[in-house]
Design a protein around this motif. Structure first.
Motif, PDB file in Angstrom:
ATOM      1  N   LYS A  74       0.763  -1.169   0.081  1.00 54.50           N
ATOM      2  CA  LYS A  74      -0.020   0.009  -0.073  1.00 54.50           C
ATOM      3  C   LYS A  74       0.915   1.397  -0.021  1.00 54.50           C
ATOM      4  O   LYS A  74       0.367   2.420   0.044  1.00 54.50           O
ATOM      5  CB  LYS A  74      -0.766   0.049   1.150  1.00 54.50           C
ATOM      6  N   SER A  75       2.266   1.117  -0.267  1.00 53.20           N
ATOM      7  CA  SER A  75       2.878   2.363  -0.155  1.00 53.20           C
ATOM      8  C   SER A  75       3.283   2.931  -1.219  1.00 53.20           C
ATOM      9  O   SER A  75       3.923   3.831  -1.417  1.00 53.20           O
ATOM     10  CB  SER A  75       4.469   1.925   0.760  1.00 53.20           C
ATOM     11  N   LYS A  76       2.905   2.325  -2.571  1.00 56.22           N
ATOM     12  CA  LYS A  76       3.029   2.914  -3.761  1.00 56.22           C
ATOM     13  C   LYS A  76       2.568   4.296  -3.925  1.00 56.22           C
ATOM     14  O   LYS A  76       1.320   4.545  -3.781  1.00 56.22           O
ATOM     15  CB  LYS A  76       2.604   1.971  -4.910  1.00 56.22           C
ATOM     16  N   GLY A  77       3.365   5.225  -4.165  1.00 51.01           N
ATOM     17  CA  GLY A  77       2.803   6.616  -4.250  1.00 51.01           C
ATOM     18  C   GLY A  77       3.065   7.321  -3.233  1.00 51.01           C
ATOM     19  O   GLY A  77       2.618   8.688  -3.308  1.00 51.01           O
ATOM     20  N   MET A  78       3.556   6.819  -2.185  1.00 49.76           N
ATOM     21  CA  MET A  78       3.579   7.595  -0.986  1.00 49.76           C
ATOM     22  C   MET A  78       5.370   8.173  -0.784  1.00 49.76           C
ATOM     23  O   MET A  78       5.872   7.494  -1.161  1.00 49.76           O
ATOM     24  CB  MET A  78       3.231   6.754   0.332  1.00 49.76           C
ATOM     25  N   LYS A  93       7.341   7.702   6.746  1.00 53.74           N
ATOM     26  CA  LYS A  93       8.014   7.961   8.225  1.00 53.74           C
ATOM     27  C   LYS A  93       6.958   8.345   9.048  1.00 53.74           C
ATOM     28  O   LYS A  93       7.015   8.024  10.287  1.00 53.74           O
ATOM     29  CB  LYS A  93       9.164   8.893   7.972  1.00 53.74           C
ATOM     30  N   LYS A  94       6.449   9.177   8.853  1.00 49.22           N
ATOM     31  CA  LYS A  94       5.228   9.706   9.707  1.00 49.22           C
ATOM     32  C   LYS A  94       4.345   8.476  10.042  1.00 49.22           C
ATOM     33  O   LYS A  94       4.072   8.638  11.636  1.00 49.22           O
ATOM     34  CB  LYS A  94       4.273  10.933   9.075  1.00 49.22           C
ATOM     35  N   ILE A  95       4.032   8.067   9.445  1.00 52.85           N
ATOM     36  CA  ILE A  95       2.682   6.778   9.719  1.00 52.85           C
ATOM     37  C   ILE A  95       3.394   5.482  10.542  1.00 52.85           C
ATOM     38  O   ILE A  95       3.021   5.118  11.531  1.00 52.85           O
ATOM     39  CB  ILE A  95       2.036   6.265   8.730  1.00 52.85           C
ATOM     40  N   GLU A 120      11.315   0.491   3.116  1.00 51.51           N
ATOM     41  CA  GLU A 120      10.238   0.371   3.955  1.00 51.51           C
ATOM     42  C   GLU A 120      11.131  -0.692   4.937  1.00 51.51           C
ATOM     43  O   GLU A 120      10.580  -0.636   6.099  1.00 51.51           O
ATOM     44  CB  GLU A 120       9.074  -0.569   3.152  1.00 51.51           C
ATOM     45  N   ARG A 121      11.838  -1.817   4.582  1.00 53.94           N
ATOM     46  CA  ARG A 121      12.268  -2.611   5.596  1.00 53.94           C
ATOM     47  C   ARG A 121      13.263  -2.110   6.688  1.00 53.94           C
ATOM     48  O   ARG A 121      13.283  -2.282   7.633  1.00 53.94           O
ATOM     49  CB  ARG A 121      13.002  -3.812   4.622  1.00 53.94           C
ATOM     50  N   LYS A 122      14.140  -1.180   6.043  1.00 55.13           N
ATOM     51  CA  LYS A 122      14.976  -0.528   6.907  1.00 55.13           C
ATOM     52  C   LYS A 122      14.263   0.570   7.940  1.00 55.13           C
ATOM     53  O   LYS A 122      14.759   0.746   9.083  1.00 55.13           O
ATOM     54  CB  LYS A 122      15.988   0.301   6.179  1.00 55.13           C
ATOM     55  N   LEU A 123      13.162   1.182   7.378  1.00 54.92           N
ATOM     56  CA  LEU A 123      12.277   2.073   8.317  1.00 54.92           C
ATOM     57  C   LEU A 123      11.700   1.460   9.456  1.00 54.92           C
ATOM     58  O   LEU A 123      11.806   1.828  10.620  1.00 54.92           O
ATOM     59  CB  LEU A 123      11.271   2.898   7.325  1.00 54.92           C
ATOM     60  N   ARG A 124      11.257  -0.028   9.136  1.00 54.10           N
ATOM     61  CA  ARG A 124      10.602  -0.763  10.172  1.00 54.10           C
ATOM     62  C   ARG A 124      11.662  -1.023  11.137  1.00 54.10           C
ATOM     63  O   ARG A 124      11.373  -1.387  12.268  1.00 54.10           O
ATOM     64  CB  ARG A 124       9.579  -1.610   9.573  1.00 54.10           C
ATOM     65  N   GLY A 125      12.988  -1.569  10.672  1.00 54.72           N
ATOM     66  CA  GLY A 125      13.818  -2.106  11.541  1.00 54.72           C
ATOM     67  C   GLY A 125      14.356  -0.807  12.433  1.00 54.72           C
ATOM     68  O   GLY A 125      14.627  -0.952  13.660  1.00 54.72           O
TER      69      GLY A 125
END
Length: 248
Positions: A88-92, A98-100, A146-151
């Motif tokens: 669901k992150s396409k286009g964001m 990062k905010k969400i 995305e993977r590094k952000l969640r990490g």
């Protein structure tokens, strides 16, 4: 047992609601979301619908307002399922992600701690993902950002819990590909390929929800990370103990 739930409209969140309403040990489950929580389809007649409360929060990125916190007083735990998944992150933009995925859980945790039950540590069950990456220097060829952000979120949550002097009891769940009875056959057939190529295991949504509720109710036993394999094993055990079937 009073449990706060975010992401109640998602696949895991809806299953958390279903199991919570069927489990007599849970007295209240409070959905915090931008819109009213609804009951899952096919809810058995024995489910106690009166336990579900819906709290509307328009802005997750600022300190939660007093009228919201008033309804969360005395909560024992939070299951945090609110996130933007890769699909669901396409286009964001990176800032929106990062905010969400990063800012919201920390603002929420701080706000909830102010009114949570102080008789025991506040249990914060955070839903991450199997392929998150804590090493920010590692080169990734699939969904790297995305993977590094969640990490990063995992690292900072662990630090937050360590610095809380026992006030926060944290567990990070790391599910792989999430399935249910409605999962299309084509996707089911791809699951072994995803595990072989990407190292992405699979787990039934009922197992994830059961583990998150079990840990919120009983504590983490000092285990701050729950692997996909752990979700499969403990989820099945908890559902059997509670005599609750997996979702139809």
């Amino acid at each position: 047992m009073k449990i706060i739930l975010t992401g109640a409209t998602g696949l895991v969140g809806r299953e958390c609601i279903r199991i919570a309403l069927l489990n007599p040990q849970i007295t209240e489950v409070i959905s915090v979301a931008r819109r009213q929580a609804t009951f899952p389809d096919g809810l058995p007649s024995q489910a106690d619908k009166s336990k579900l409360k819906s709290v509307i929060l328009d802005d997750f990125g600022s300190d939660w307002p007093a009228h919201v916190l008033e309804q969360l007083k005395g909560a024992d735990a939070c299951i945090w399922n609110l996130a933007v998944t890769p699909s669901k992150s396409k286009g964001m933009t990176s800032e929106e992600l990062k905010k969400i995925n990063h800012d919201y859980p920390f603002v929420g945790l701080k706000s909830m701690l102010a009114v949570a039950n102080s008789a025991h540590p506040f249990r914060f069950i955070y839903t991450s993902a199997a392929l998150t990456e804590r090493d920010q220097d590692r080169a990734l060829w699939v969904m790297g950002e995305e993977r590094k952000l969640r990490g990063t979120v995992e690292i900072e949550l662990l630090a937050e819990a360590a610095q809380s002097k026992g006030r926060i009891e944290l567990q990070i769940t790391k599910p792989g590909a999430i399935t249910d009875s409605q999962t299309p056959m084509a996707r089911r057939m791809m699951l072994p390929v995803l595990e072989a190529v990407l190292g992405l295991p699979s787990v039934h949504v009922s197992d994830i929800a059961a583990v998150e509720l079990h840990q919120a109710m009983n504590g983490t036993g000092g285990k701050d990370v729950m692997s996909n394999a752990g979700l499969v094993e403990l989820g099945s055990q908890a559902l059997k103990e509670w005599k609750i079937e997996k979702c139809a």
